[in-house]
Design a protein around this motif. Structure first.
Motif, mmCIF file in Angstrom:
data_model
loop_
_atom_site.group_PDB
_atom_site.id
_atom_site.type_symbol
_atom_site.label_atom_id
_atom_site.label_comp_id
_atom_site.label_asym_id
_atom_site.label_seq_id
_atom_site.Cartn_x
_atom_site.Cartn_y
_atom_site.Cartn_z
ATOM 1 N N GLN A 29 -12.567 44.671 49.032
ATOM 2 C CA GLN A 29 -11.694 43.518 48.587
ATOM 3 C C GLN A 29 -11.678 42.567 49.943
ATOM 4 O O GLN A 29 -11.408 42.987 50.729
ATOM 5 C CB GLN A 29 -10.327 43.593 47.829
ATOM 6 C CG GLN A 29 -10.452 44.724 46.702
ATOM 7 C CD GLN A 29 -9.279 44.865 46.034
ATOM 8 O OE1 GLN A 29 -8.296 45.071 46.842
ATOM 9 N NE2 GLN A 29 -8.975 44.645 44.826
ATOM 10 N N CYS A 30 -11.565 41.282 49.548
ATOM 11 C CA CYS A 30 -11.396 40.467 50.308
ATOM 12 C C CYS A 30 -9.981 40.522 50.982
ATOM 13 O O CYS A 30 -8.804 40.815 50.339
ATOM 14 C CB CYS A 30 -11.315 39.120 49.738
ATOM 15 S SG CYS A 30 -10.787 37.458 50.915
ATOM 16 N N CYS A 69 -7.300 37.518 49.997
ATOM 17 C CA CYS A 69 -6.911 37.218 48.693
ATOM 18 C C CYS A 69 -6.934 38.640 47.693
ATOM 19 O O CYS A 69 -6.654 38.400 46.490
ATOM 20 C CB CYS A 69 -7.474 36.017 47.982
ATOM 21 S SG CYS A 69 -9.293 36.372 47.602
ATOM 22 N N GLY A 105 -9.510 39.543 46.368
ATOM 23 C CA GLY A 105 -10.516 39.436 45.141
ATOM 24 C C GLY A 105 -11.958 40.019 45.762
ATOM 25 O O GLY A 105 -11.876 40.817 46.670
ATOM 26 N N ASN A 106 -12.933 39.801 44.980
ATOM 27 C CA ASN A 106 -14.069 40.157 45.137
ATOM 28 C C ASN A 106 -15.019 39.549 46.355
ATOM 29 O O ASN A 106 -14.957 38.148 46.153
ATOM 30 C CB ASN A 106 -15.150 40.242 43.705
ATOM 31 C CG ASN A 106 -14.377 41.291 42.754
ATOM 32 O OD1 ASN A 106 -13.976 42.209 42.958
ATOM 33 N ND2 ASN A 106 -14.694 40.975 41.463
ATOM 34 N N CYS A 148 -16.303 35.255 50.597
ATOM 35 C CA CYS A 148 -15.348 35.304 49.409
ATOM 36 C C CYS A 148 -15.503 33.729 48.511
ATOM 37 O O CYS A 148 -15.266 32.939 49.136
ATOM 38 C CB CYS A 148 -13.956 35.647 49.624
ATOM 39 S SG CYS A 148 -12.794 35.369 48.026
ATOM 40 N N ALA A 149 -15.965 34.113 47.248
ATOM 41 C CA ALA A 149 -15.962 32.717 46.699
ATOM 42 C C ALA A 149 -14.708 32.121 46.395
ATOM 43 O O ALA A 149 -14.720 30.921 46.376
ATOM 44 C CB ALA A 149 -16.469 32.849 45.240
ATOM 45 N N SER A 150 -13.627 32.738 46.223
ATOM 46 C CA SER A 150 -12.216 32.062 46.130
ATOM 47 C C SER A 150 -11.711 31.400 47.318
ATOM 48 O O SER A 150 -11.318 30.315 47.291
ATOM 49 C CB SER A 150 -11.228 33.377 45.630
ATOM 50 O OG SER A 150 -11.790 33.641 44.328
ATOM 51 N N CYS A 151 -11.717 32.233 48.256
ATOM 52 C CA CYS A 151 -11.178 31.714 49.946
ATOM 53 C C CYS A 151 -12.348 30.790 50.431
ATOM 54 O O CYS A 151 -11.604 29.746 51.185
ATOM 55 C CB CYS A 151 -10.928 32.800 50.499
ATOM 56 S SG CYS A 151 -9.898 33.889 50.166
ATOM 57 N N ASP A 152 -13.374 30.992 50.508
ATOM 58 C CA ASP A 152 -14.365 30.031 51.265
ATOM 59 C C ASP A 152 -15.002 28.939 50.430
ATOM 60 O O ASP A 152 -15.317 27.975 51.213
ATOM 61 C CB ASP A 152 -15.422 31.047 51.691
ATOM 62 C CG ASP A 152 -15.008 31.861 52.662
ATOM 63 O OD1 ASP A 152 -14.055 31.714 53.426
ATOM 64 O OD2 ASP A 152 -15.511 33.196 52.667
ATOM 65 N N ALA A 153 -14.747 28.779 49.279
ATOM 66 C CA ALA A 153 -15.391 27.569 48.383
ATOM 67 C C ALA A 153 -14.435 26.427 48.839
ATOM 68 O O ALA A 153 -13.261 26.428 48.718
ATOM 69 C CB ALA A 153 -15.453 27.789 46.949
ATOM 70 N N ASP A 163 -13.725 25.142 51.682
ATOM 71 C CA ASP A 163 -13.136 25.245 53.044
ATOM 72 C C ASP A 163 -13.652 24.335 54.157
ATOM 73 O O ASP A 163 -14.843 24.613 54.476
ATOM 74 C CB ASP A 163 -12.903 26.510 53.614
ATOM 75 C CG ASP A 163 -12.053 26.989 54.696
ATOM 76 O OD1 ASP A 163 -11.778 25.856 55.362
ATOM 77 O OD2 ASP A 163 -11.876 27.955 55.068
#
Length: 102
Positions: A12-13, A16, A18-19, A41-46, A48
């Protein structure tokens, strides 16, 4: 020792939980002797703004680039830029070694 190991299951990230899309361990430990984990990570790096190469690589995967063999050269370039970005975050910089001239 394997340089690349494929897996159906990534950790996991660390930010966050997440995946992750990519998880890698740098070849050198940090100043405290701990492994340095490179994570995409799609959630953290999108979106940024401090890590633009990560965002471009995420978009590449979202557009299906990871399954398109005709985009292999593009993938190689994007992965290298993301790796450089991750290295810079830990104070490392890519230096191309030129062969010595005879």
């Amino acid at each position: 020792m394997a340089l690349v190991q494929r897996s159906d299951r990534l950790p996991q990230c660390s930010r966050c939980h997440g995946n992750l899309i990519i998880s890698a361990v740098a070849p050198k430990d940090d100043a405290q002797g701990r492994p340095i984990h490179l994570e995409l990570c799609a959630s953290c790096d999108a979106g940024d703004t401090e890590r633009p190469a990560a965002g471009v690589l995420l978009q590449f995967f979202a557009d299906g680039g990871g399954r398109d063999e005709t985009r292999a050269e593009e993938a190689s370039h994007l992965l290298m830029e993301w790796t450089k970005e991750c290295m810079a975050a830990h104070g490392w910089y890519w230096q191309e070694v030129r062969p010595e001239q005879p």
